[in-house]
Design an enzyme around this catalytic site. Structure first.
Site, PDB file in Angstrom:
ATOM      1  N   GLU A  99      17.835 -13.676   9.429  1.00 46.03           N
ATOM      2  CA  GLU A  99      16.996 -14.806   9.849  1.00 46.03           C
ATOM      3  C   GLU A  99      15.771 -14.323  10.617  1.00 46.03           C
ATOM      4  OE1 GLU A  99      21.352 -15.953   9.727  1.00 46.03           O
ATOM      5  OE2 GLU A  99      20.198 -14.302  10.581  1.00 46.03           O
ATOM      6  N   HIS A 151      18.113  -8.968  11.959  1.00 44.38           N
ATOM      7  CA  HIS A 151      19.100  -9.744  11.213  1.00 44.38           C
ATOM      8  C   HIS A 151      18.324 -10.503  10.137  1.00 44.38           C
ATOM      9  CE1 HIS A 151      22.582 -10.041  14.357  1.00 44.38           C
ATOM     10  NE2 HIS A 151      22.227  -8.789  14.106  1.00 44.38           N
ATOM     11  N   SER A 176      26.567 -17.819   8.779  1.00 49.40           N
ATOM     12  CA  SER A 176      26.313 -18.540  10.026  1.00 49.40           C
ATOM     13  C   SER A 176      25.474 -17.682  10.976  1.00 49.40           C
ATOM     14  CB  SER A 176      27.649 -18.906  10.669  1.00 49.40           C
ATOM     15  OG  SER A 176      27.466 -19.665  11.836  1.00 49.40           O
ATOM     16  N   CYS A 225      23.930 -15.830  14.093  1.00 49.23           N
ATOM     17  CA  CYS A 225      24.448 -15.363  15.375  1.00 49.23           C
ATOM     18  C   CYS A 225      23.675 -16.036  16.521  1.00 49.23           C
ATOM     19  CB  CYS A 225      24.303 -13.841  15.450  1.00 49.23           C
ATOM     20  SG  CYS A 225      22.607 -13.297  15.760  1.00 49.23           S
ATOM     21  N   ASN A 285      19.019  -8.844   6.174  1.00 44.85           N
ATOM     22  CA  ASN A 285      19.394  -7.982   7.277  1.00 44.85           C
ATOM     23  C   ASN A 285      18.883  -6.566   6.987  1.00 44.85           C
ATOM     24  OD1 ASN A 285      21.111  -6.055   8.780  1.00 44.85           O
ATOM     25  ND2 ASN A 285      22.103  -7.914   9.521  1.00 44.85           N
ATOM     26  N   ASP A 328      27.150  -4.573  13.659  1.00 43.95           N
ATOM     27  CA  ASP A 328      26.148  -5.614  13.464  1.00 43.95           C
ATOM     28  C   ASP A 328      26.408  -6.828  14.326  1.00 43.95           C
ATOM     29  OD1 ASP A 328      23.747  -6.259  11.793  1.00 43.95           O
ATOM     30  OD2 ASP A 328      24.978  -8.001  11.305  1.00 43.95           O
ATOM     31  N   CYS A 355      19.790 -15.253  16.353  1.00 40.78           N
ATOM     32  CA  CYS A 355      19.077 -15.940  15.281  1.00 40.78           C
ATOM     33  C   CYS A 355      19.065 -17.452  15.494  1.00 40.78           C
ATOM     34  CB  CYS A 355      19.686 -15.565  13.938  1.00 40.78           C
ATOM     35  SG  CYS A 355      19.549 -13.791  13.597  1.00 40.78           S
TER      36      CYS A 355
END
Length: 145
Positions: A52, A50, A77, A79, A39, A142, A82
């Protein structure tokens, strides 16, 4: 410990050390890491970096046939943004370090045929719990709260 999840944790720690949010990700194809990221919303003043998304960006342009052989690892996990990128590129498998501190749209991702594995890794949970406790306002920003 899975060395790919460990690589994602190392990315998360890099992000934290640079003043950012401790979430890391790696993209694995045919048993090799082809992209790494963490991130970087704080570091880059970015709305999209982010972990990913940063990982996919760092993997560079790939052919559709490559993405279809990949596993996306993330310490947290993913979002909706992503998760959507993983769906767009038809990445068939996502391994998640933990989803106790935040849970993205995992059921929807599964409903689209993606294998989603959640590990509830103690190191991932601790990283996020400590960060959220120390910087709740940054965490809320975020995740769009």
């Amino acid at each position: 410990m899975d060395h790919f999840l460990q690589a994602a944790i190392e990315e998360a720690k890099k992000g934290l050390a640079a003043g950012g949010i401790p979430i890391g990700s790696v993209l694995v194809c045919d048993g090799k890491i082809i992209g790494r990221g963490h991130n970087q919303r704080v570091q880059q003043g970015s709305v999209i970096h982010h972990a990913e998304m940063n990982c996919l960006e760092n993997a560079g342009r790939q052919k559709a046939s490559v993405y279809r052989r990949c596993t996306l690892y993330s310490t947290l996990s993913p979002c909706p943004m992503c998760s959507g990128a993983a769906l767009l590129y038809k990445i068939p498998r996502i391994v998640i370090g933990e989803n106790l501190t935040f849970k993205g749209p995992e059921e929807y991702v599964r409903s689209q045929g993606v294998e989603v594995e959640v590990r509830q890794d103690a190191a991932c949970i601790q990283l996020m719990r400590e960060f959220i406790s120390a910087k709740p306002e940054l965490w809320n920003e975020d995740i769009g709260v």
